[in-house]
Design an enzyme around this catalytic site. Structure first.
Site, PDB file in Angstrom:
ATOM      1  CG  ASP A  77      -1.982  -1.113   1.173  1.00 28.74           C
ATOM      2  OD1 ASP A  77      -1.935  -1.953   0.263  1.00 28.74           O
ATOM      3  OD2 ASP A  77      -2.838  -1.154   2.085  1.00 28.74           O
ATOM      4  CG  ASP A  95      -6.511  -0.037   1.277  1.00 34.60           C
ATOM      5  OD1 ASP A  95      -6.820  -1.226   1.531  1.00 34.60           O
ATOM      6  OD2 ASP A  95      -6.902   0.928   1.972  1.00 34.60           O
ATOM      7  CG  HIS A 129     -11.213   0.820   0.267  1.00 32.88           C
ATOM      8  ND1 HIS A 129     -11.254  -0.480   0.727  1.00 32.88           N
ATOM      9  CD2 HIS A 129     -10.311   1.464   1.064  1.00 32.88           C
ATOM     10  CE1 HIS A 129     -10.402  -0.608   1.742  1.00 32.88           C
ATOM     11  NE2 HIS A 129      -9.816   0.551   1.961  1.00 32.88           N
ATOM     12  CG  HIS A 181     -14.916   0.042   1.391  1.00 34.46           C
ATOM     13  ND1 HIS A 181     -14.431  -0.272   2.635  1.00 34.46           N
ATOM     14  CD2 HIS A 181     -14.924  -1.118   0.682  1.00 34.46           C
ATOM     15  CE1 HIS A 181     -14.141  -1.561   2.675  1.00 34.46           C
ATOM     16  NE2 HIS A 181     -14.428  -2.098   1.506  1.00 34.46           N
ATOM     17  CG  HIS A 226      -8.443   5.115   2.682  1.00 40.23           C
ATOM     18  ND1 HIS A 226      -9.416   4.937   3.635  1.00 40.23           N
ATOM     19  CD2 HIS A 226      -7.891   3.892   2.486  1.00 40.23           C
ATOM     20  CE1 HIS A 226      -9.448   3.673   4.001  1.00 40.23           C
ATOM     21  NE2 HIS A 226      -8.544   3.000   3.320  1.00 40.23           N
ATOM     22  CE  LYS A 281      -3.881  -4.393   1.315  1.00 40.42           C
ATOM     23  NZ  LYS A 281      -4.654  -3.370   2.020  1.00 40.42           N
ATOM     24  CB  CYS A 326      -2.078  -2.721   5.228  1.00 42.73           C
ATOM     25  SG  CYS A 326      -3.809  -2.172   5.093  1.00 42.73           S
TER      26      CYS A 326
HETATM   27  C1  VGL Z   1      -4.592   0.885   5.715  1.00 47.75           C
HETATM   28  C2  VGL Z   1      -6.167   1.778   7.123  1.00 47.75           C
HETATM   29  C3  VGL Z   1      -7.137   1.627   6.169  1.00 47.75           C
HETATM   30  C4  VGL Z   1      -3.164   0.483   5.498  1.00 47.75           C
HETATM   31  C5  VGL Z   1      -5.555   0.710   4.752  1.00 47.75           C
HETATM   32  O1  VGL Z   1      -2.732   0.384   4.318  1.00 47.75           O
HETATM   33  O2  VGL Z   1      -2.457   0.263   6.503  1.00 47.75           O
HETATM   34  N1  VGL Z   1      -4.896   1.413   6.907  1.00 47.75           N
HETATM   35  N2  VGL Z   1      -6.822   1.103   4.978  1.00 47.75           N
HETATM   36 ZN    ZN Z   2      -8.278   0.971   3.433  1.00 48.24          ZN
END
Ligand code: VGL
Ligand code: ZN
Length: 214
Positions: free
Chosen positions: A13, A51, A53, A57, A86, A111, A156
């Protein structure tokens, strides 16, 4: 420690929304870019995750009237921290960070694309059941030891490292190539859980990876 040909780098990510100025900015998130680039040049198997979404979401606070970011709500699969919007599919915020040199990554895995289920882990969604397919991919590639880096250490990265262990891989987290959100002690908790699960905490400098031709 000398990663072999079958060791895999998992870059988690490293996306615009997690960099300074992004909607869910991780402090110093941009600092991982040069560290990740240096690592990627030295691994035979490189996987990047995004990430990814849906708009609205259910992990977004904006989808829960009366709730705000960083509050926790119950979801069918367990407690869910609510985040600012995000990494919406196809947006600039969801793109990989500028300066990230991952042209040799063989797999980009997305994901968190099921509307009602979050997925911090690159292996399993937050329902703890739905697989992403990554374990099968890595096994078929012959990977045995995973080196995990990216954003954010306490979400993550940690969930990916823990699920990598649960899937039977050796796992190391490259600490200097990660940055954390650190929400109410989440970073210390994540390291405690990772250490208890046998995840190794390593640094890029300690790896002594063989440099390999591009
Ligand atoms: C993440 C919060 C929400 C991450 C992703 O990549 O750590 N944290 N979505
Ligand atoms: Zn996320």
């Amino acid at each position: 420690m000398n990663p072999a040909e079958t060791d895999a780098l998992i870059v988690v990510d490293v996306q615009n929304d997690f960099l300074p100025g992004g909607s869910l900015a991780v402090p110093q998130g941009d600092a991982v870019v040069p560290a990740v680039n240096a690592l990627a040049a030295r691994f035979g198997i490189v996987v990047a995750t995004q990430d990814w979404h849906t708009p609205g979401h259910l992990s977004f606070a904006s989808a829960h009237p009366g709730r705000g970011p960083f509050e926790t709500v119950p979801m069918p699969y367990g407690p869910q921290i609510l985040w600012p919007d995000h990494c919406v599919q196809g947006t600039a915020g969801a793109a990989l960070a500028p300066g990230l040199e991952l042209s040799k990554a063989q797999l980009v895995l997305r994901k968190g694309h099921h509307h009602a289920v979050d997925s911090y882990s690159a292996f399993r969604e937050a329902d703890r059941i739905t697989p992403t397919g990554l374990a099968g991919y890595l096994r078929e590639r012959g990977a045995r030891h995973l080196f995990v880096c990216g954003l954010a250490t306490d979400f993550c990265v940690a969930w990916t490292a823990l699920d990598g262990r649960a899937a039977g891989f050796e796992v190391s987290v490259v600490e200097d190539a990660c940055r954390a959100i650190d929400l109410d002690g989440s970073l210390a908790r994540a390291w405690a859980e990772m250490e208890a699960a046998g995840v190794r905490r390593v640094s890029s400098a300690g790896l002594r990876l063989p440099s390999r031709p591009a």
